[in-house]
Design a protein around this motif. Structure first.
Motif, PDB file in Angstrom:
ATOM      1  N   MET A 167       0.840  -1.200   0.000  1.00  0.00           N
ATOM      2  CA  MET A 167       0.000   0.000   0.000  1.00  0.00           C
ATOM      3  C   MET A 167       0.876   1.251   0.000  1.00  0.00           C
ATOM      4  SD  MET A 167      -2.849  -1.185   2.822  1.00  0.00           S
ATOM      5  CE  MET A 167      -3.707   0.382   2.759  1.00  0.00           C
ATOM      6  N   ARG A 168       0.477   2.263  -0.744  1.00  0.00           N
ATOM      7  CA  ARG A 168       1.250   3.498  -0.828  1.00  0.00           C
ATOM      8  C   ARG A 168       0.974   4.427   0.348  1.00  0.00           C
ATOM      9  NH1 ARG A 168       5.522   5.020  -3.441  1.00  0.00           N
ATOM     10  NH2 ARG A 168       4.654   7.057  -3.977  1.00  0.00           N
ATOM     11  N   ASN A 169       0.126   4.015   1.247  1.00  0.00           N
ATOM     12  CA  ASN A 169      -0.159   4.852   2.416  1.00  0.00           C
ATOM     13  C   ASN A 169       0.150   4.124   3.715  1.00  0.00           C
ATOM     14  OD1 ASN A 169      -2.203   2.971   2.258  1.00  0.00           O
ATOM     15  ND2 ASN A 169      -3.836   4.387   2.807  1.00  0.00           N
ATOM     16  N   GLU A 170       0.932   3.050   3.658  1.00  0.00           N
ATOM     17  CA  GLU A 170       1.198   2.214   4.830  1.00  0.00           C
ATOM     18  C   GLU A 170       2.570   2.532   5.425  1.00  0.00           C
ATOM     19  OE1 GLU A 170      -0.192  -2.175   5.626  1.00  0.00           O
ATOM     20  OE2 GLU A 170       1.735  -2.229   4.585  1.00  0.00           O
ATOM     21  N   ILE A 171       2.674   2.320   6.735  1.00  0.00           N
ATOM     22  CA  ILE A 171       3.941   2.491   7.431  1.00  0.00           C
ATOM     23  C   ILE A 171       4.094   1.364   8.449  1.00  0.00           C
ATOM     24  CG2 ILE A 171       2.881   4.056   9.109  1.00  0.00           C
ATOM     25  CD1 ILE A 171       5.595   5.438   9.405  1.00  0.00           C
ATOM     26  N   GLU A 172       5.288   0.821   8.537  1.00  0.00           N
ATOM     27  CA  GLU A 172       5.620  -0.198   9.538  1.00  0.00           C
ATOM     28  C   GLU A 172       6.876   0.280  10.262  1.00  0.00           C
ATOM     29  OE1 GLU A 172       3.956  -4.178   7.194  1.00  0.00           O
ATOM     30  OE2 GLU A 172       6.124  -3.805   7.307  1.00  0.00           O
ATOM     31  N   PHE A 173       6.819   0.283  11.582  1.00  0.00           N
ATOM     32  CA  PHE A 173       7.972   0.756  12.334  1.00  0.00           C
ATOM     33  C   PHE A 173       8.049   0.062  13.690  1.00  0.00           C
ATOM     34  CE2 PHE A 173       4.499   3.619  13.459  1.00  0.00           C
ATOM     35  CZ  PHE A 173       4.611   3.759  14.828  1.00  0.00           C
ATOM     36  N   GLU A 174       9.236   0.139  14.279  1.00  0.00           N
ATOM     37  CA  GLU A 174       9.471  -0.390  15.620  1.00  0.00           C
ATOM     38  C   GLU A 174       9.703   0.788  16.555  1.00  0.00           C
ATOM     39  OE1 GLU A 174      11.457  -4.364  16.410  1.00  0.00           O
ATOM     40  OE2 GLU A 174      13.071  -2.983  16.953  1.00  0.00           O
ATOM     41  N   VAL A 175       9.088   0.735  17.720  1.00  0.00           N
ATOM     42  CA  VAL A 175       9.275   1.779  18.723  1.00  0.00           C
ATOM     43  C   VAL A 175       9.723   1.108  20.016  1.00  0.00           C
ATOM     44  CG1 VAL A 175       6.792   1.721  19.283  1.00  0.00           C
ATOM     45  CG2 VAL A 175       8.183   3.688  19.975  1.00  0.00           C
ATOM     46  N   HIS A 176      10.716   1.710  20.689  1.00  0.00           N
ATOM     47  CA  HIS A 176      11.249   1.094  21.895  1.00  0.00           C
ATOM     48  C   HIS A 176      11.719   2.174  22.862  1.00  0.00           C
ATOM     49  CE1 HIS A 176      15.467   1.857  20.611  1.00  0.00           C
ATOM     50  NE2 HIS A 176      14.969   1.701  19.401  1.00  0.00           N
ATOM     51  N   GLY A 177      11.904   1.789  24.101  1.00  0.00           N
ATOM     52  CA  GLY A 177      12.373   2.713  25.122  1.00  0.00           C
ATOM     53  C   GLY A 177      12.600   1.998  26.437  1.00  0.00           C
ATOM     54  N   LYS A 178      13.265   2.692  27.377  1.00  0.00           N
ATOM     55  CA  LYS A 178      13.545   2.093  28.680  1.00  0.00           C
ATOM     56  C   LYS A 178      12.289   1.986  29.536  1.00  0.00           C
ATOM     57  CE  LYS A 178      18.410   3.492  29.048  1.00  0.00           C
ATOM     58  NZ  LYS A 178      19.412   4.254  29.845  1.00  0.00           N
ATOM     59  N   TYR A 179      11.420   2.993  29.447  1.00  0.00           N
ATOM     60  CA  TYR A 179      10.198   3.004  30.258  1.00  0.00           C
ATOM     61  C   TYR A 179       9.036   3.533  29.421  1.00  0.00           C
ATOM     62  CZ  TYR A 179      13.176   2.375  34.368  1.00  0.00           C
ATOM     63  OH  TYR A 179      14.082   1.885  35.282  1.00  0.00           O
ATOM     64  N   ALA A 180       7.825   3.147  29.830  1.00  0.00           N
ATOM     65  CA  ALA A 180       6.598   3.646  29.213  1.00  0.00           C
ATOM     66  C   ALA A 180       5.536   3.759  30.296  1.00  0.00           C
ATOM     67  CB  ALA A 180       6.137   2.717  28.096  1.00  0.00           C
ATOM     68  N   LEU A 181       4.620   4.700  30.110  1.00  0.00           N
ATOM     69  CA  LEU A 181       3.540   4.903  31.074  1.00  0.00           C
ATOM     70  C   LEU A 181       2.256   5.235  30.320  1.00  0.00           C
ATOM     71  CD1 LEU A 181       2.574   5.080  34.003  1.00  0.00           C
ATOM     72  CD2 LEU A 181       3.326   7.461  34.038  1.00  0.00           C
ATOM     73  N   PHE A 182       1.515   4.189  29.933  1.00  0.00           N
ATOM     74  CA  PHE A 182       0.228   4.343  29.267  1.00  0.00           C
ATOM     75  C   PHE A 182      -0.840   4.277  30.353  1.00  0.00           C
ATOM     76  CE2 PHE A 182       3.150   2.056  26.374  1.00  0.00           C
ATOM     77  CZ  PHE A 182       3.352   3.073  25.445  1.00  0.00           C
ATOM     78  N   THR A 183      -1.104   5.404  30.968  1.00  0.00           N
ATOM     79  CA  THR A 183      -1.821   5.459  32.239  1.00  0.00           C
ATOM     80  C   THR A 183      -3.256   4.975  32.143  1.00  0.00           C
ATOM     81  OG1 THR A 183      -0.466   7.377  32.801  1.00  0.00           O
ATOM     82  CG2 THR A 183      -2.390   6.948  34.189  1.00  0.00           C
ATOM     83  N   ASP A 184      -3.622   4.059  33.031  1.00  0.00           N
ATOM     84  CA  ASP A 184      -5.019   3.690  33.235  1.00  0.00           C
ATOM     85  C   ASP A 184      -5.680   4.848  33.976  1.00  0.00           C
ATOM     86  OD1 ASP A 184      -7.462   2.716  34.079  1.00  0.00           O
ATOM     87  OD2 ASP A 184      -6.693   0.758  34.688  1.00  0.00           O
ATOM     88  N   PRO A 185      -6.662   5.539  33.368  1.00  0.00           N
ATOM     89  CA  PRO A 185      -7.236   6.732  34.009  1.00  0.00           C
ATOM     90  C   PRO A 185      -7.885   6.453  35.363  1.00  0.00           C
ATOM     91  CG  PRO A 185      -8.528   6.062  32.091  1.00  0.00           C
ATOM     92  CD  PRO A 185      -7.275   5.271  32.061  1.00  0.00           C
ATOM     93  N   LEU A 186      -8.298   5.216  35.623  1.00  0.00           N
ATOM     94  CA  LEU A 186      -8.910   4.891  36.910  1.00  0.00           C
ATOM     95  C   LEU A 186      -7.921   5.016  38.058  1.00  0.00           C
ATOM     96  CD1 LEU A 186     -11.068   1.766  35.960  1.00  0.00           C
ATOM     97  CD2 LEU A 186     -11.842   4.125  36.296  1.00  0.00           C
ATOM     98  N   THR A 187      -6.622   4.945  37.775  1.00  0.00           N
ATOM     99  CA  THR A 187      -5.606   5.005  38.832  1.00  0.00           C
ATOM    100  C   THR A 187      -5.139   6.433  39.108  1.00  0.00           C
ATOM    101  OG1 THR A 187      -3.718   4.738  37.318  1.00  0.00           O
ATOM    102  CG2 THR A 187      -4.812   2.724  38.098  1.00  0.00           C
ATOM    103  N   LYS A 188      -5.620   7.428  38.358  1.00  0.00           N
ATOM    104  CA  LYS A 188      -5.142   8.798  38.518  1.00  0.00           C
ATOM    105  C   LYS A 188      -5.913   9.577  39.577  1.00  0.00           C
ATOM    106  CE  LYS A 188      -4.118  11.098  34.798  1.00  0.00           C
ATOM    107  NZ  LYS A 188      -4.205  11.734  33.469  1.00  0.00           N
TER     108      LYS A 188
END
Length: 234
Positions: free
Chosen positions: A1-22
């Protein structure tokens, strides 16, 4: 597809916060990124109001591992509070996504050039993105690079199903839904053999209004081309 992208993302830490815990000032990360977090990462690689990015698939490359830290949140009215944040540690994901032209922006029809945006998008990816990559929170720096989705060994390739419960899918903004309000979408993802296949935003049935919001308009006053800008400066 001419509109597709595939990539890898990485890091030491991540925080995808569950809003119920805020509610109490603490933060606990979801086990995996939300659709909206991945869309934000993709838009940090390359974004224009002409485009809407659709996240198709996420592949979990490393085992889900968490680490708690004591942090001091900024207290704008004084104080010295200590909070406990629980981060994901040592994360790596493969992402497959594509872009579509934003149908709610007919005033930008002149910019509907798939080949141009495809080329710019991949040049930006090869350079590590146009903006800083954050994994859910400002203190969690991420890095992106091109990849072939499905290549390499993933931590959950042999696990048939992994139910993740109810999660935030993403946010509907006025420019996406042609309504003057912000909405939140919820869904129940299931990881199969290490891959989460996302529903499209319009397929989510559990939607809640957050608040009223006006959409930003784009016209000649804020869409000046570089060439026109140089002419004005002469």
């Amino acid at each position: 597809m001419r509109n597709e992208i595939e990539f890898e993302v990485h890091g030491k830490y991540a925080l995808f916060t569950d809003p119920l815990t805020k509610i109490g000032g603490e933060k606990l990360s979801y086990n995996v990124p939300t659709y909206e977090a991945l869309k934000g990462i993709t838009e940090s690689i390359y974004w224009k109001p002409t485009l809407t990015f659709i996240i198709d698939d996420l592949r979990i490359m490393k085992s889900i591992s968490m680490e708690s830290k004591g942090v001091r949140p900024i207290q704008y009215h004084g104080g010295n509070t200590l909070a406990n944040y629980t981060y994901l540690r040592d994360v790596r994901y493969q992402v497959r996504a594509h872009f579509e032209f934003n149908a709610s922006r007919p005033e930008l029809y002149h910019d509907y050039n798939e080949g141009k945006h495809f080329s710019i998008l991949h040049r930006a990816l090869n350079a590590g993105g146009r903006r800083d990559i954050f994994l859910g929170a400002r203190e969690c720096q991420g890095y992106v690079e091109p990849c072939k989705f499905g290549e390499g060994a993933g931590a959950y390739d042999n696990q048939e199903e992994y139910h993740l419960g109810t999660m935030v899918h993403g946010i509907n903004y006025p420019s996406d839904i042609e309504k003057d309000e912000m909405q939140v979408r919820l869904w129940n993802p299931v990881m199969k053999n290490g891959i989460i296949s996302f529903q499209r935003p319009e397929e989510c049935r559990n939607v809640r209004k957050i608040r009223d919001m006006k959409r930003k308009e784009f016209d000649e006053t804020n869409m000046t081309s570089v060439d026109d800008l140089f002419e004005q400066l002469k």
